[in-house]
Design an enzyme around this catalytic site. Structure first.
Site, mmCIF file in Angstrom:
data_model
loop_
_atom_site.group_PDB
_atom_site.id
_atom_site.type_symbol
_atom_site.label_atom_id
_atom_site.label_comp_id
_atom_site.label_asym_id
_atom_site.label_seq_id
_atom_site.Cartn_x
_atom_site.Cartn_y
_atom_site.Cartn_z
ATOM 1 N N SER A 135 -9.976 -0.563 7.041
ATOM 2 C CA SER A 135 -9.413 -0.447 5.687
ATOM 3 C C SER A 135 -8.723 -1.670 5.108
ATOM 4 O O SER A 135 -8.362 -1.656 3.935
ATOM 5 C CB SER A 135 -8.440 0.723 5.642
ATOM 6 O OG SER A 135 -9.167 1.901 5.492
ATOM 7 N N SER A 172 -9.712 1.854 2.835
ATOM 8 C CA SER A 172 -8.799 2.619 2.002
ATOM 9 C C SER A 172 -7.760 1.767 1.276
ATOM 10 O O SER A 172 -7.119 2.266 0.354
ATOM 11 C CB SER A 172 -8.062 3.653 2.865
ATOM 12 O OG SER A 172 -7.263 3.008 3.839
ATOM 13 N N LYS A 194 0.867 -1.180 0.000
ATOM 14 C CA LYS A 194 0.000 0.000 0.000
ATOM 15 C C LYS A 194 0.901 1.227 0.000
ATOM 16 O O LYS A 194 1.934 1.239 0.701
ATOM 17 C CB LYS A 194 -0.884 -0.041 1.256
ATOM 18 C CG LYS A 194 -1.915 1.081 1.344
ATOM 19 C CD LYS A 194 -2.816 0.901 2.563
ATOM 20 C CE LYS A 194 -3.903 1.929 2.678
ATOM 21 N NZ LYS A 194 -4.791 1.696 3.839
HETATM 22 N N1 GLN Z 1 -13.115 4.187 6.373
HETATM 23 C C1 GLN Z 1 -12.500 4.636 7.594
HETATM 24 C C2 GLN Z 1 -12.093 6.076 7.442
HETATM 25 O O1 GLN Z 1 -12.423 6.648 6.483
HETATM 26 C C3 GLN Z 1 -11.353 3.749 7.962
HETATM 27 C C4 GLN Z 1 -10.156 4.006 7.136
HETATM 28 C C5 GLN Z 1 -9.002 3.141 7.522
HETATM 29 O O2 GLN Z 1 -9.154 2.086 8.162
HETATM 30 N N2 GLN Z 1 -7.813 3.605 7.164
HETATM 31 O O3 GLN Z 1 -11.435 6.615 8.252
#
Ligand code: GLN
Length: 491
Positions: A182, A158, A83
């Site tokens: 994410s 994400s 990532k």
């Molecule tokens: N969807 C969540 C957010 O927008 C979690 C994102 C994540 O786990 N990095 O913060």
């Protein structure tokens, strides 16, 4: 389309490991095959921000020599993609943001370093929501990632680039990070296996911070066995991360065979309240029945404060994010606004130009909840509720070994569908965020298809119970083949 199981891109990491070691094919052949797959089949997905083909081929030559000399490490010659928020020496690390779109880190993140030492070959860096803030990959400066099951849908976020690449059989495994879901949410929406370990299990050194008390690195793979292989390499104490745990790392591959007989599974009543799609519910319940057939028993437990996890997270995460993002000021890293008239102008224009709308929204929310006069009402209150949520899990784990339920309320949603409605987007993480607030490990495995789209089953355990989660997931995958089904156009 008929699936070609002999093709190298269709094989799991564990299968590739056997093939490399038996001399069936070389690391160079494998690397070339996957690079070709990424550039041909991968084009429509936008799963990558950077490809490191040349460097990968050089590493493959070294891996082939090591294999010939019988000098192998756990991952020698095996492909991995990271990532794009793991720092990689001499390779761009953008975090999906304009503010870092020219940033080259002088060092490797601990996860990248450990995988490299174990012999893995990095093929590239995957697309992601900007600074990991998002659930659909649409906040990326580099454009949305597409879901290989249907290109009009989001792969989740994400870590959407990682999930999309693994689901489309471009690569067998990818790293991800999980602050509120994410890893698990995109794994669920793409039919892949994603594990978020216990907070502190994997070093955060060199992982660009979003919300430091919630962030944790993990992997997205095609099987629990592959996740076990990689987690064994990634996990372990690192003095460079003050929150890294000294808890010894068990042999996760050996743990895969721990019998399910007698395992106490917690069914959380609040998971099945309104919000969960009826079809998802049917599949999740069928998966639980499969585990019961292996001798696991189910116990009803309650997480009474679960409905507070999303609002709590959206105070804590933005608060930490507003502090972490302050380092991007145009002075030391990445983008800098042109011709500033003074320092304040440099800061303002660099950040206005460099950050996207979602990151700005979080910085403003975070600054607000931390400000004098509001701190007690929001931030302090959220910390208290966070404690309550942790206590709920603690009480549940006095009765059960693992909590099993849905990963997401629905299958993948359309790109553009929730982008103008942050609250609906935030609610996608209702089942995953609790584990982050409590620092617990969680894994998502595919448990069926609804209208041709994958659905995820989430297992959450007590701190450092990764071995139990992996065993449970692995044995479920021995009994079912949901994790083996490739999206039709990518088989
Ligand atoms: N969807 C969540 C957010 O927008 C979690 C994102 C994540 O786990 N990095 O913060």
């Amino acid at each position: 389309m008929k699936q070609d199981h002999d093709a190298l891109h269709m094989r799991t990491l564990s299968e590739l490991r056997r093939g490399l070691r038996s001399g069936e094919f070389s690391a160079t052949t494998l690397t070339e095959a996957l690079l070709e797959r990424i550039s041909n089949a991968g084009g429509a997905l936008n799963a990558f921000i950077t490809l490191t083909g040349e460097r990968a081929l050089d590493s493959a030559v070294i891996a082939d020599k090591a294999i010939a000399a019988g000098n192998t490490q756990p991952l020698t010659g095996l492909p991995i993609v990271h990532k794009d928020l793991f720092c990689t020496r001499d390779v761009l690390t953008t975090c999906g943001s304009h503010i870092l779109d020219t940033f080259v880190s002088p060092y490797d993140a601990a996860v990248v370093e450990r995988m490299g030492v174990a012999g893995a070959i990095m093929l590239g860096k995957t697309n992601m929501d900007e600074f990991a803030m998002g659930s659909s990959n649409e906040t990326s400066y580099f454009g949305a990632v597409r879901n290989p099951w249907d290109l009009s849908l989001s792969p989740g976020g994400s870590s959407g680039g990682s999930a999309s690449a693994v689901a489309a059989r471009l690569v067998p495994a990818a790293t991800g990070t999980d602050t509120g879901g994410s890893i698990r949410q995109p794994a669920a929406l793409t039919g892949t296996t994603g594990i978020k370990p216990t907070y502190g299990r994997v070093s955060r050194y060199g992982m660009v911070a979003f919300a430091s008390s919630l962030d944790q690195a993990g992997v997205i793979t095609r099987s629990a066995e592959d996740a076990a292989l990689l987690l064994g390499v990634m996990a372990g104490f690192d003095p460079r991360d003050s929150t890294s745990s000294e808890e010894p790392v068990p042999d996760y591959l050996a743990a895969l065979h721990k019998p399910l007989k007698g395992l106490r599974i917690g069914i959380v009543q609040e998971h099945f309240d309104e919000g969960l799609d009826a079809d998802n519910e049917i599949l999740v319940k069928a998966a639980i029945a499969t585990l019961e057939e292996q001798g696991a028993t189910t116990v009803e437990v309650s997480l009474p404060n679960l409905n507070l996890s999303v609002p709590t997270y959206y105070v804590v995460a933005p608060a930490e994010c507003s502090s972490n993002m302050s380092r991007f000021d145009g002075v030391r890293y990445g983008h800098r606004a042109g011709n500033p008239v003074d320092l304040m102008d440099l800061y303002c224009r660099t950040r206005s130009e460099g950050f996207g709308a979602e990151v700005k929204r979080r910085i403003m929310t975070g600054t607000y909840v931390l400000s004098a006069g509001y701190y007690d009402a929001y931030y302090l209150q959220a910390q208290k509720v966070r404690q309550l949520i942790s206590q709920d899990f603690k009480a549940a784990f006095e009765q059960v070994d693992v909590i099993v339920g849905p990963t997401t309320p629905t299958p993948a949603f359309a790109l553009g569908d929730k982008v103008d409605d942050p609250i609906t987007m935030y609610l996608n993480d209702i089942y995953t965020i609790g584990a982050n607030l409590a620092g617990l490990p969680g894994i998502s495995v595919p448990c069926g298809l609804v209208g041709g789209l994958p659905v995820g089953l989430q297992l959450v355990g007590p701190h450092f119970a990764e071995g139990t989660l992996l065993a449970c997931a692995h044995q479920y995958q021995q009994l079912t083949d949901w994790h083996e089904i490739a999206p039709g156009d990518f088989a």
